[in-house]
Write a protein that holds these residues in place. Structure first.
Motif, PDB file in Angstrom:
ATOM      1  N   GLU A 121       0.828  -1.199   0.000  1.00 21.71           N
ATOM      2  CA  GLU A 121       0.000   0.000   0.000  1.00 21.71           C
ATOM      3  C   GLU A 121       0.867   1.256   0.000  1.00 21.71           C
ATOM      4  O   GLU A 121       0.605   2.203  -0.752  1.00 21.71           O
ATOM      5  CB  GLU A 121      -0.917  -0.002   1.227  1.00 21.71           C
ATOM      6  N   ALA A 122       1.880   1.270   0.847  1.00 21.65           N
ATOM      7  CA  ALA A 122       2.754   2.442   0.917  1.00 21.65           C
ATOM      8  C   ALA A 122       3.454   2.684  -0.409  1.00 21.65           C
ATOM      9  O   ALA A 122       3.556   3.834  -0.866  1.00 21.65           O
ATOM     10  CB  ALA A 122       3.777   2.263   2.042  1.00 21.65           C
ATOM     11  N   ALA A 123       3.936   1.621  -1.038  1.00 26.22           N
ATOM     12  CA  ALA A 123       4.613   1.767  -2.326  1.00 26.22           C
ATOM     13  C   ALA A 123       3.655   2.253  -3.415  1.00 26.22           C
ATOM     14  O   ALA A 123       4.016   3.098  -4.253  1.00 26.22           O
ATOM     15  CB  ALA A 123       5.253   0.441  -2.739  1.00 26.22           C
ATOM     16  N   GLN A 124       2.435   1.751  -3.406  1.00 24.58           N
ATOM     17  CA  GLN A 124       1.452   2.173  -4.409  1.00 24.58           C
ATOM     18  C   GLN A 124       1.046   3.627  -4.215  1.00 24.58           C
ATOM     19  O   GLN A 124       0.958   4.393  -5.188  1.00 24.58           O
ATOM     20  CB  GLN A 124       0.218   1.268  -4.335  1.00 24.58           C
ATOM     21  N   TYR A 125       0.806   4.039  -2.970  1.00 19.65           N
ATOM     22  CA  TYR A 125       0.447   5.433  -2.713  1.00 19.65           C
ATOM     23  C   TYR A 125       1.607   6.378  -3.031  1.00 19.65           C
ATOM     24  O   TYR A 125       1.403   7.477  -3.554  1.00 19.65           O
ATOM     25  CB  TYR A 125       0.016   5.602  -1.256  1.00 19.65           C
ATOM     26  N   THR A 126       2.828   5.946  -2.707  1.00 19.59           N
ATOM     27  CA  THR A 126       3.995   6.768  -3.035  1.00 19.59           C
ATOM     28  C   THR A 126       4.134   6.940  -4.543  1.00 19.59           C
ATOM     29  O   THR A 126       4.438   8.029  -5.040  1.00 19.59           O
ATOM     30  CB  THR A 126       5.260   6.129  -2.458  1.00 19.59           C
ATOM     31  N   ALA A 258       0.197   6.981   2.149  1.00 20.58           N
ATOM     32  CA  ALA A 258       1.448   6.219   2.235  1.00 20.58           C
ATOM     33  C   ALA A 258       2.053   6.329   3.628  1.00 20.58           C
ATOM     34  O   ALA A 258       2.550   5.334   4.189  1.00 20.58           O
ATOM     35  CB  ALA A 258       2.434   6.718   1.180  1.00 20.58           C
ATOM     36  N   ALA A 259       2.003   7.532   4.214  1.00 19.73           N
ATOM     37  CA  ALA A 259       2.539   7.716   5.570  1.00 19.73           C
ATOM     38  C   ALA A 259       1.746   6.912   6.591  1.00 19.73           C
ATOM     39  O   ALA A 259       2.310   6.344   7.533  1.00 19.73           O
ATOM     40  CB  ALA A 259       2.533   9.203   5.929  1.00 19.73           C
ATOM     41  N   VAL A 360       5.222   8.286  12.896  1.00 19.90           N
ATOM     42  CA  VAL A 360       4.146   9.202  13.279  1.00 19.90           C
ATOM     43  C   VAL A 360       4.560  10.649  13.036  1.00 19.90           C
ATOM     44  O   VAL A 360       3.774  11.466  12.522  1.00 19.90           O
ATOM     45  CB  VAL A 360       3.753   8.985  14.751  1.00 19.90           C
ATOM     46  N   LEU A 361       5.797  10.967  13.385  1.00 18.18           N
ATOM     47  CA  LEU A 361       6.291  12.324  13.127  1.00 18.18           C
ATOM     48  C   LEU A 361       6.351  12.616  11.634  1.00 18.18           C
ATOM     49  O   LEU A 361       6.026  13.734  11.196  1.00 18.18           O
ATOM     50  CB  LEU A 361       7.675  12.503  13.759  1.00 18.18           C
ATOM     51  N   ASN A 362       6.754  11.628  10.849  1.00 17.68           N
ATOM     52  CA  ASN A 362       6.769  11.819   9.395  1.00 17.68           C
ATOM     53  C   ASN A 362       5.369  12.075   8.856  1.00 17.68           C
ATOM     54  O   ASN A 362       5.176  12.889   7.944  1.00 17.68           O
ATOM     55  CB  ASN A 362       7.378  10.592   8.714  1.00 17.68           C
ATOM     56  N   TYR A 363       4.378  11.384   9.434  1.00 19.10           N
ATOM     57  CA  TYR A 363       2.992  11.624   9.023  1.00 19.10           C
ATOM     58  C   TYR A 363       2.571  13.047   9.379  1.00 19.10           C
ATOM     59  O   TYR A 363       1.905  13.723   8.580  1.00 19.10           O
ATOM     60  CB  TYR A 363       2.066  10.613   9.691  1.00 19.10           C
TER      61      TYR A 363
END
Length: 458
Positions: A121-126, A258-259, A360-363
């Motif tokens: 999912e993260a790779a697809q959203y990125t 992605a985050a 979480v901070l990155n989000y």
């Protein structure tokens, strides 16, 4: 002479090739930009890699199966496994098949499987976020090129209009209604306009080259851009509510999604690290056999005066016969309880907790960035709308003024200074309106992008 005529004939018979223009529309450019972008290709590879990792995680639920064969040629004296006595250079072969299956390991495999799904999912959203950036950059470059082309047309119209004004001034000079200074002024203005036309052509060619390079196309080919129908591009009337745009962006922005997927992955990695505290239970099965070149069947007994009764052996037992006779198998259940591993499991656990905090901070950073982008995009779209309305009103006024000025100039009631000033005002207004239209359409499409819609111009 005949050779020359023959060469000319062959040349005339050869097919003639001409470089055909490649016509590109805005939707084609958006598609080509994504397809040829190297970063997008890397993103596709990242998605594929995550999918392969998911397949591997699924297969980890199956037991393994291995076959082994050890063949040994002993040189010199050694213990023979068949006779358990010292033998001279026996040849041995030990085949075996083994399998093991982990019954329990702290649910590590389940968490690894879930983590692999979130990685996809993260790779697809990125990748989708990257594609949106590519489409937006291509659309910006496309509109800049179209604007440069339209500006070139406007400048060409100015050249034609000033040329007609020069003809009028020359006629009025012959009739005694204009001075030589008026004619020289228009000639100088015509030279200025022609220079501006050259600059406008260079600007268009430079913008077109930048677009072609952004699309990773061959710049040696000839390209022609299809003019987009801005009137046919659907843009919702009025401005949307800024809160609704922010809500849609939080729910649909691929960077935020992605985050969020990375947060879930880090939480599962924390559970995987915690599984190192749990015991591991493994079920194993193995079967094997044995062959020795010294293995022989006992054919009888004989009495020796020195050794007493001695067994008499026949020829070496065949390979597969030994494999059948020596076949054995076993099942084992092993339990491994971690007691002390030099704080390795503890440190990995706390490291995974830090990774959760970082994701979480990155989000939060990504969310703040999206919030700022939406607010800037909303303000830009609002300003672009106001600019468009003002430009339309301005152009209508300057067009009326220019038409009236042409009538007065034909009647000899307007000098060249005043006419050129009115002409400049009209040209500036036309350029301003053209740029405002492209700018407004692009800014509204950016808002639609934050609302979770695709960047489309059809």
């Amino acid at each position: 002479m005949r050779i020359l005529l023959l060469a000319i004939g062959i040349f005339l018979l050869l097919p003639s090739y001409s470089t055909a223009q490649i016509k590109l529309s805005l939707p084609q450019c958006l598609e080509i930009g994504v397809e040829n972008n190297l970063g997008a290709r890397q993103g596709i590879n990242s998605v594929t890699s995550a999918e392969i990792n998911l397949i591997q995680r699924k297969f980890e639920f199956l037991p393994n199966l291995n076959f082994g064969l050890t063949a040994t040629r002993n040189i010199g004296q050694t213990i023979d496994n068949f006779t358990q006595q010292i033998a001279s250079s026996p040849t041995t072969a030990v085949p075996g098949i083994s399998s093991s299956f982990t019954l329990f390991n702290g649910f590590s495999r389940w968490n690894n499987l879930k983590s692999a799904k979130y990685d996809i999912e993260a790779a697809q959203y990125t990748l989708e976020d990257l594609k949106n950036d590519i489409r937006l950059n291509v659309a910006t470059a496309y509109f800049a090129t179209i604007f440069a082309k339209e500006s070139e047309k406007i400048v060409q119209e100015r050249v034609d209009l000033v040329a007609k004004q020069l003809e009028r001034s020359q006629r009025l000079q012959k009739a005694g209604q204009a001075t030589e200074g008026d004619v020289l002024l228009v000639e100088a203005q015509l030279a200025t306009e022609r220079t501006a036309l050259v600059n406008a052509t260079n600007t268009y060619e430079s913008s077109l080259l930048n677009l072609i390079l952004a699309l990773n196309l061959d710049p040696t080919d000839t390209y022609e851009l299809a003019m987009p129908d801005l009137e046919g591009v659907f843009v919702e009337p009025g401005m949307p509510n800024v809160e609704s745009v922010l809500t849609s962006a939080r729910e649909n922005h691929p960077g935020l999604q992605a985050a969020q997927a990375r947060i879930r992955t880090s939480e599962l990695q924390n559970k995987i690290a915690q599984a190192a505290y749990y015991p591991t239970l493994t079920l194993s099965y193995n079967m094997g056999s044995f062959y020795s070149s010294n293995a022989r069947e006992a054919t009888g007994f004989e009495i020796d005066s020195l050794e007493g009764i001695r067994i008499v052996y026949g020829p070496t037992i065949p390979l597969f016969t030994q494999f059948g006779n020596n076949f054995g198998q076993g099942v084992s259940l092993s339990l491994n309880v971690p007691i002390f591993n030099r704080y390795q499991a503890r440190n990995q656990f706390f490291q995974s907790r830090l990774n959760i905090d970082n994701t979480v901070l990155n989000y939060e950073i990504e969310r703040n960035g999206v919030y700022q982008e939406v607010m800037r995009a909303y303000q830009d779209a609002k300003a672009a709308k106001a600019r468009l309305d003002a430009s339309e009103t301005q152009l209508i006024a300057t067009q009326k003024s220019l038409a009236y000025a042409e009538q007065r100039s034909d009647a000899g009631l307007l000098n060249s200074y005043e006419f050129l000033e009115i002409l400049n005002n009209n040209t500036n207004a036309a350029n301003e309106l053209l740029q405002a239209r492209y700018d407004y359409v692009l800014k509204r499409k950016v808002l639609e992008l934050y609302q979770g819609r695709k960047l489309e111009f059809e």
